[in-house]
Design a protein around this motif. Structure first.
Motif, PDB file in Angstrom:
ATOM      1  N   GLY A 145       0.854  -1.400   0.356  1.00  0.00           N
ATOM      2  CA  GLY A 145       0.052   0.131   0.439  1.00  0.00           C
ATOM      3  C   GLY A 145       0.842   1.236  -0.469  1.00  0.00           C
ATOM      4  N   ASP A 146       0.408   2.518   0.934  1.00  0.00           N
ATOM      5  CA  ASP A 146       0.725   4.069   0.781  1.00  0.00           C
ATOM      6  C   ASP A 146       1.900   3.810   1.498  1.00  0.00           C
ATOM      7  N   ILE A 147       3.599   3.259   1.630  1.00  0.00           N
ATOM      8  CA  ILE A 147       4.266   2.985   1.911  1.00  0.00           C
ATOM      9  C   ILE A 147       5.000   4.347   2.598  1.00  0.00           C
ATOM     10  N   SER A 148       4.940   5.115   1.525  1.00  0.00           N
ATOM     11  CA  SER A 148       5.503   6.315   1.743  1.00  0.00           C
ATOM     12  C   SER A 148       5.184   7.346   2.495  1.00  0.00           C
ATOM     13  N   HIS A 149       3.668   7.415   2.574  1.00  0.00           N
ATOM     14  CA  HIS A 149       2.996   8.144   4.180  1.00  0.00           C
ATOM     15  C   HIS A 149       2.448   7.674   5.489  1.00  0.00           C
ATOM     16  N   SER A 150       2.907   6.564   5.349  1.00  0.00           N
ATOM     17  CA  SER A 150       3.244   5.146   6.363  1.00  0.00           C
ATOM     18  C   SER A 150       4.035   5.702   7.942  1.00  0.00           C
ATOM     19  N   ARG A 151       3.199   5.943   8.747  1.00  0.00           N
ATOM     20  CA  ARG A 151       4.036   5.228  10.022  1.00  0.00           C
ATOM     21  C   ARG A 151       4.290   4.168  10.313  1.00  0.00           C
ATOM     22  N   VAL A 152       3.533   3.505  10.131  1.00  0.00           N
ATOM     23  CA  VAL A 152       3.129   2.102  10.993  1.00  0.00           C
ATOM     24  C   VAL A 152       3.981   1.512   9.947  1.00  0.00           C
ATOM     25  N   ALA A 153       4.449   0.918   8.500  1.00  0.00           N
ATOM     26  CA  ALA A 153       5.567   0.914   7.160  1.00  0.00           C
ATOM     27  C   ALA A 153       6.255   0.642   8.136  1.00  0.00           C
ATOM     28  N   ARG A 154       7.103   2.437   8.377  1.00  0.00           N
ATOM     29  CA  ARG A 154       8.367   2.199   8.883  1.00  0.00           C
ATOM     30  C   ARG A 154       8.432   1.808  10.626  1.00  0.00           C
ATOM     31  N   SER A 155       7.421   1.711  11.369  1.00  0.00           N
ATOM     32  CA  SER A 155       8.043   1.172  12.334  1.00  0.00           C
ATOM     33  C   SER A 155       7.658  -0.626  12.260  1.00  0.00           C
ATOM     34  N   GLN A 207      -3.431   7.174   2.699  1.00  0.00           N
ATOM     35  CA  GLN A 207      -2.993   8.215   3.447  1.00  0.00           C
ATOM     36  C   GLN A 207      -3.115   9.763   2.290  1.00  0.00           C
ATOM     37  N   PHE A 208      -5.102   9.891   1.886  1.00  0.00           N
ATOM     38  CA  PHE A 208      -4.567  10.685   1.485  1.00  0.00           C
ATOM     39  C   PHE A 208      -4.453  11.969   1.952  1.00  0.00           C
ATOM     40  N   GLU A 209      -4.431  12.704   3.319  1.00  0.00           N
ATOM     41  CA  GLU A 209      -4.696  13.698   3.857  1.00  0.00           C
ATOM     42  C   GLU A 209      -3.482  13.919   4.128  1.00  0.00           C
ATOM     43  N   ARG A 210      -2.095  12.506   3.940  1.00  0.00           N
ATOM     44  CA  ARG A 210      -0.864  13.225   3.994  1.00  0.00           C
ATOM     45  C   ARG A 210      -0.281  13.577   2.855  1.00  0.00           C
ATOM     46  N   ARG A 211      -1.152  13.266   1.650  1.00  0.00           N
ATOM     47  CA  ARG A 211      -0.037  13.866   0.537  1.00  0.00           C
ATOM     48  C   ARG A 211      -0.615  15.251  -0.980  1.00  0.00           C
ATOM     49  N   HIS A 212      -0.173  14.822  -1.737  1.00  0.00           N
ATOM     50  CA  HIS A 212      -1.286  15.426  -2.852  1.00  0.00           C
ATOM     51  C   HIS A 212      -2.241  14.756  -3.609  1.00  0.00           C
ATOM     52  N   ALA A 213      -2.833  15.222  -4.442  1.00  0.00           N
ATOM     53  CA  ALA A 213      -3.267  14.252  -5.539  1.00  0.00           C
ATOM     54  C   ALA A 213      -2.826  13.257  -6.430  1.00  0.00           C
ATOM     55  N   GLY A 214      -3.364  13.046  -6.813  1.00  0.00           N
ATOM     56  CA  GLY A 214      -2.671  12.132  -9.117  1.00  0.00           C
ATOM     57  C   GLY A 214      -1.472  10.836  -8.230  1.00  0.00           C
ATOM     58  N   LEU A 215      -0.684  10.378  -7.384  1.00  0.00           N
ATOM     59  CA  LEU A 215       0.115   9.418  -7.163  1.00  0.00           C
ATOM     60  C   LEU A 215      -0.617   8.427  -7.090  1.00  0.00           C
ATOM     61  N   VAL A 216      -1.961   8.428  -7.474  1.00  0.00           N
ATOM     62  CA  VAL A 216      -2.440   7.125  -8.759  1.00  0.00           C
ATOM     63  C   VAL A 216      -3.947   7.737  -9.367  1.00  0.00           C
ATOM     64  N   PRO A 217      -3.571   6.672 -10.277  1.00  0.00           N
ATOM     65  CA  PRO A 217      -4.699   6.765 -11.508  1.00  0.00           C
ATOM     66  C   PRO A 217      -6.192   7.086 -10.627  1.00  0.00           C
ATOM     67  N   SER A 218      -6.388   6.115  -9.976  1.00  0.00           N
ATOM     68  CA  SER A 218      -8.364   6.396  -9.553  1.00  0.00           C
ATOM     69  C   SER A 218      -7.730   5.023  -8.271  1.00  0.00           C
ATOM     70  N   VAL A 219      -9.264   5.538  -7.395  1.00  0.00           N
ATOM     71  CA  VAL A 219      -9.293   4.492  -6.346  1.00  0.00           C
ATOM     72  C   VAL A 219      -9.648   2.554  -6.591  1.00  0.00           C
ATOM     73  N   ARG A 220     -10.223   2.939  -7.723  1.00  0.00           N
ATOM     74  CA  ARG A 220     -10.525   1.820  -8.564  1.00  0.00           C
ATOM     75  C   ARG A 220      -9.581   0.699  -9.048  1.00  0.00           C
ATOM     76  N   GLU A 221      -9.040   1.801  -9.302  1.00  0.00           N
ATOM     77  CA  GLU A 221      -7.577   1.489 -10.262  1.00  0.00           C
ATOM     78  C   GLU A 221      -6.472   0.912  -9.308  1.00  0.00           C
ATOM     79  N   TYR A 222      -7.005   1.077  -8.399  1.00  0.00           N
ATOM     80  CA  TYR A 222      -5.849   0.936  -7.077  1.00  0.00           C
ATOM     81  C   TYR A 222      -5.962  -0.581  -6.649  1.00  0.00           C
ATOM     82  N   HIS A 223      -7.762  -0.443  -5.860  1.00  0.00           N
ATOM     83  CA  HIS A 223      -8.377  -1.823  -5.805  1.00  0.00           C
ATOM     84  C   HIS A 223      -8.142  -2.689  -7.001  1.00  0.00           C
ATOM     85  N   ASP A 224      -7.812  -2.483  -8.395  1.00  0.00           N
ATOM     86  CA  ASP A 224      -7.481  -3.614  -9.588  1.00  0.00           C
ATOM     87  C   ASP A 224      -5.957  -4.198  -8.867  1.00  0.00           C
TER      88      ASP A 224
END
Ligand code: CP
Length: 299
Positions: A145-155, A207-224
């Protein structure tokens, strides 16, 4: 980490008793400073403090003088002037707990600081994994998932690698940190590769609240491309699913996966109370004075 996990296992026995309370932190005052929304971490810290018989104060921005412009340093120093022992802090700024530790003498516990770290989450994740596998060493864990904005991933990367687990990170290139090479993990952009031979898949929220828009094309494509679906659980018969919460059903995990018997997400939440009891107890200094015998008496 092993001391914390062993202590958490002891406290878990307390939580299974009819009276789920011990006097271990009687006389200790804990302030919960939550500057960001939280369900699991805030409630489990609060419950942990009550189970340990500590005195607790809950602080929120909206009804404090922070809303009148008081700084974090001044707020903390004023609270400490009322004689407290421990502060649990969640803050949107990475390093806020470390900054606070230079401003006041109370023990500071990091309950999540921005995209930096969430240490008690990683500890409760280790405890949960250890309930399902005989050893953590050599276990294959994929964080997806969203590794770059995740404190859970890092820890979790630090904690899992320290106990000898093999960690794979799986995300689109736009959701991986630029310094990904320094973490000592295998990296893939293909979910099938991440799940092959995997014991535990840890899905992360976008982590939509920690990043700017456009990092994935759409939520549906991310889920696919990156969402774990029932077909994955059917293909990988021993795979366990974890998620720190809050889950976005139909994004990182299909709804049927969240409810599947091999999803151990609620076990993570249950273990959060025992782990936070262990952290508070060990950091309070009470253990040095009384040893783990303190766990055996009812309040
Ligand atoms: N895992 C976690 O930190 O959840 P909360 O944001 O609800 O505390």
């Amino acid at each position: 980490m092993h001391l914390i996990l062993d202590t958490a296992r002891e406290f878990r026995r307390v939580l299974e008793r009819q009276i789920r309370r011990v006097p271990s932190l009687r006389g200790i005052t804990v302030v919960n400073l939550f500057f960001e929304p939280s369900t699991r971490t805030r409630i489990s810290f609060e419950l942990a403090e009550k189970r340990l018989s500590a005195d607790t104060i809950n602080f929120s921005i909206s009804d404090s003088s922070l809303s009148k412009g008081e700084s974090l340093k001044d707020t903390a120093q004023n609270i400490e002037a009322m004689k407290i022992d421990l502060v649990v802090i969640r803050h949107k700024s990475p390093g806020a707990p470390h900054f606070l530790s230079r401003c006041i003498d109370s023990v500071i516990v990091n309950a999540g600081d921005g995209a930096h770290e969430h240490p008690t989450q990683a500890l409760l994740d280790l405890l949960t994994i250890s309930d399902h596998f005989s050893t953590l060493s050599g276990l294959n864990v994929s964080i997806i998932g969203d590794i770059s904005h995740s404190r859970v991933a890092r820890s979790n990367i630090y904690a899992l690698r320290a106990v000898g687990a093999k960690v794979t990170l799986c995300a689109p290139p736009t959701l991986l940190p630029v310094d990904i090479g320094q973490y000592g993990c295998r990296v893939t952009h293909r979910l099938d590769e991440a799940l092959e031979g995997c014991d535990v898949a840890m899905a992360l929220r976008q982590q939509f609240e920690r990043r700017h828009a456009g990092l994935v094309p759409s939520v549906r494509e991310y889920h696919d491309q990156f969402g774990i679906k029932l077909a994955h659980l059917e293909r990988h018969k021993n795979l366990r699913i974890m998620h720190p919460g809050p889950v976005n059903r139909g994004v990182e995990l299909a709804g049927e996966v969240v409810d599947h018997e091999r999803a151990i997400i609620l076990d993570q939440v249950t273990n959060g109370v025992a782990v936070r009891m262990a952290v508070l107890y060990l950091l309070s200094g009470r253990q040095a004075a009384s040893g783990l015998d303190a766990l055996s008496d009812d309040a």
